[in-house]
Design an enzyme around this catalytic site. Structure first.
Site, PDB file in Angstrom:
ATOM      1  N   GLU A  71     -17.915 -13.740  -5.775  1.00 45.27           N
ATOM      2  CA  GLU A  71     -18.238 -12.297  -5.732  1.00 45.27           C
ATOM      3  C   GLU A  71     -17.393 -11.530  -7.017  1.00 45.27           C
ATOM      4  OE1 GLU A  71     -17.895  -9.853  -2.514  1.00 45.27           O
ATOM      5  OE2 GLU A  71     -19.030  -7.627  -3.720  1.00 45.27           O
ATOM      6  N   ASP A  89     -18.405 -14.528  -0.523  1.00 47.11           N
ATOM      7  CA  ASP A  89     -18.135 -13.591  -0.532  1.00 47.11           C
ATOM      8  C   ASP A  89     -16.185 -13.442   0.063  1.00 47.11           C
ATOM      9  OD1 ASP A  89     -17.373 -11.319  -0.058  1.00 47.11           O
ATOM     10  OD2 ASP A  89     -19.144 -10.851   0.430  1.00 47.11           O
ATOM     11  N   ILE A  91     -14.449 -11.550   0.465  1.00 43.79           N
ATOM     12  CA  ILE A  91     -14.172 -10.354   2.488  1.00 43.79           C
ATOM     13  C   ILE A  91     -15.784  -9.818   2.024  1.00 43.79           C
ATOM     14  CG2 ILE A  91     -13.259  -8.173   3.220  1.00 43.79           C
ATOM     15  CD1 ILE A  91     -10.751  -9.155   1.817  1.00 43.79           C
ATOM     16  N   ASP A  92     -16.218 -10.700   2.908  1.00 40.58           N
ATOM     17  CA  ASP A  92     -17.755  -9.356   2.530  1.00 40.58           C
ATOM     18  C   ASP A  92     -17.931  -7.959   4.225  1.00 40.58           C
ATOM     19  OD1 ASP A  92     -20.253  -8.658   2.348  1.00 40.58           O
ATOM     20  OD2 ASP A  92     -20.856  -9.784   4.197  1.00 40.58           O
ATOM     21  N   THR A  94     -15.788  -4.611   2.736  1.00 39.50           N
ATOM     22  CA  THR A  94     -14.519  -4.633   2.304  1.00 39.50           C
ATOM     23  C   THR A  94     -14.319  -3.236   1.846  1.00 39.50           C
ATOM     24  OG1 THR A  94     -15.041  -6.109   0.399  1.00 39.50           O
ATOM     25  CG2 THR A  94     -13.030  -4.472  -0.756  1.00 39.50           C
ATOM     26  N   ASP A 235     -23.448 -12.812  -0.497  1.00 41.88           N
ATOM     27  CA  ASP A 235     -23.455 -11.783   0.883  1.00 41.88           C
ATOM     28  C   ASP A 235     -24.787 -12.892   1.717  1.00 41.88           C
ATOM     29  OD1 ASP A 235     -22.293  -9.556  -0.141  1.00 41.88           O
ATOM     30  OD2 ASP A 235     -23.929  -9.095  -1.075  1.00 41.88           O
TER      31      ASP A 235
HETATM   32  C1  IPD Z   1     -21.044  -5.715   0.906  1.00 41.55           C
HETATM   33  C2  IPD Z   1     -22.182  -6.055   2.627  1.00 41.55           C
HETATM   34  C3  IPD Z   1     -22.187  -4.634   2.641  1.00 41.55           C
HETATM   35  C4  IPD Z   1     -23.764  -4.575   2.040  1.00 41.55           C
HETATM   36  C5  IPD Z   1     -23.270  -4.668   0.849  1.00 41.55           C
HETATM   37  C6  IPD Z   1     -22.335  -5.359   0.251  1.00 41.55           C
HETATM   38  P1  IPD Z   1     -18.931  -6.212   0.291  1.00 41.55           P
HETATM   39  O1  IPD Z   1     -20.429  -6.909   0.141  1.00 41.55           O
HETATM   40  O2  IPD Z   1     -22.106  -6.832   2.580  1.00 41.55           O
HETATM   41  O3  IPD Z   1     -22.690  -4.625   3.865  1.00 41.55           O
HETATM   42  O4  IPD Z   1     -24.230  -3.268   2.324  1.00 41.55           O
HETATM   43  O5  IPD Z   1     -24.897  -4.796   0.001  1.00 41.55           O
HETATM   44  O6  IPD Z   1     -22.169  -5.427  -1.303  1.00 41.55           O
HETATM   45  O7  IPD Z   1     -19.609  -5.580  -1.562  1.00 41.55           O
HETATM   46  O8  IPD Z   1     -18.398  -5.654   1.565  1.00 41.55           O
HETATM   47  O9  IPD Z   1     -18.648  -8.192  -0.371  1.00 41.55           O
END
Ligand code: IPD
Length: 297
Positions: A71, A89, A91-92, A94, A235
């Site tokens: 990412e 990813d 940190i999913d 964030t 994700d």
């Molecule tokens: C996000 C999270 C969030 C989702 C977003 C993602 P991130 O990833 O998974 O729940 O709604 O579409 O982009 O930014 O925390 O790596």
């Protein structure tokens, strides 16, 4: 390349995930640098970047012939090819991370011929690990060192009995205006509303704040479905493998596409069940109607 050892790669990815988890836990979100990408709710932190650096250097050292997509280093327009590709990813969740809300994870996927074949998701706050290898099942390990539990968690999952009996995960995402946002919020409202007013009256909606953890919960059978538009391959790649290995299916979040690409950006995940999967997808698509989310620009 033909005879890659998925088990060995999986084992290395698990070690990398645990190391990432230690870095995430050791950071104090109050003390770290944060920045934004597309807008003020599309957040990135120094920890996201540091974890991705560690993950990419470990995986590239171990598997120099594989491609890597992360990412934080993604270059717009990069396509996922047929070669083995780590899709990561760091940190999913964030937003949860910066708020010290303990629901974030590292999401490590491997795709081959653009299909997810290994999935590793680790939430260090709960020491909760989800893993899967294509054709070898999906597992959840609650505390490091304890026995993995096969997914789904129920030995005999209940049939799906339509949206009116479903617990559904949705996410707000980071685009907060325009046609995609209007469609999403419309669908949220219709999913929740009573049947008398034309709604589906789902049991309830949940937003865990991490696409990967939403998909893992669907794979485990703790939620029935997860719908989102706007998220990215990193994700969903890991969760997708875990979901399929747990008997679930991933279809497009836009009506009509049963076999979406890993980078489709609109997804609907449905849990494993002895009956009612296709019907739930069709009912969900019916709520959306003839509209489509479009993230091509
Ligand atoms: C996000 C999270 C969030 C989702 C977003 C993602 P991130 O990833 O998974 O729940 O709604 O579409 O982009 O930014 O925390 O790596």
């Amino acid at each position: 390349m033909a005879d890659i050892n998925l088990q060995a790669i999986h084992d290395e990815m698990v070690l990398v995930a645990y190391e990432a988890g230690r870095t995430i836990l050791s950071a104090n979100p109050a003390d770290i640098g944060t920045g934004t990408k597309l807008n003020s709710v599309d957040i990135v932190t120094e920890v996201d970047q540091a974890v991705e650096k560690m993950v990419s250097s470990r995986l590239k050292a171990a598997y120099p012939d594989f491609s890597f997509m992360g990412e934080e280093t993604y270059k717009p327009g990069t396509k996922i090819g047929p070669e083995p590709t780590f899709i990561v990813d760091p940190i999913d969740g964030t937003t949860n991370f910066v708020h010290s809300f303990p629901n974030a994870c590292i999401s490590l996927g491997l795709a081959l011929h653009r299909k997810p074949v290994i999935g590793i998701i680790y939430n260090p706050y709960q020491d909760l690990l989800f893993t899967a290898i294509k054709s070898h099942g999906a597992y959840m390990t609650r505390i490091k060192g304890s026995a993995p539990q096969k997914l789904p968690l129920a030995a005999s999952p209940r049939p799906l009995a339509g949206l009116s009996n479903a617990l559904v995960a949705v996410e707000w995402g980071s685009s907060r205006d325009g046609p995609n946002y209007d469609l999403k919020t419309d669908v949220f409202k219709k999913l929740a509303a009573t049947r008398e007013t034309g709604g589906a009256m789902v049991h309830s909606l949940r937003s865990l704040g991490s696409a990967a953890l939403n998909i893992a919960a669907v794979a485990a059978g703790q939620m029935d479905a997860y719908w989102e538009g706007g998220c990215w391959a990193w994700d969903v790649c890991a969760g997708w493998c875990i979901l399929e290995e747990a008997g679930g299916i991933m279809v497009s979040g836009n009506p009509g596409e049963w076999n979406p690409a890993v980078d489709e950006r609109v997804y609907l995940a449905v849990r494993g069940a002895p009956a009612g999967q296709r019907e739930l997808v069709e009912e969900f698509w019916g709520v959306i109607g003839d509209r489509k989310m479009d993230y091509s620009v």
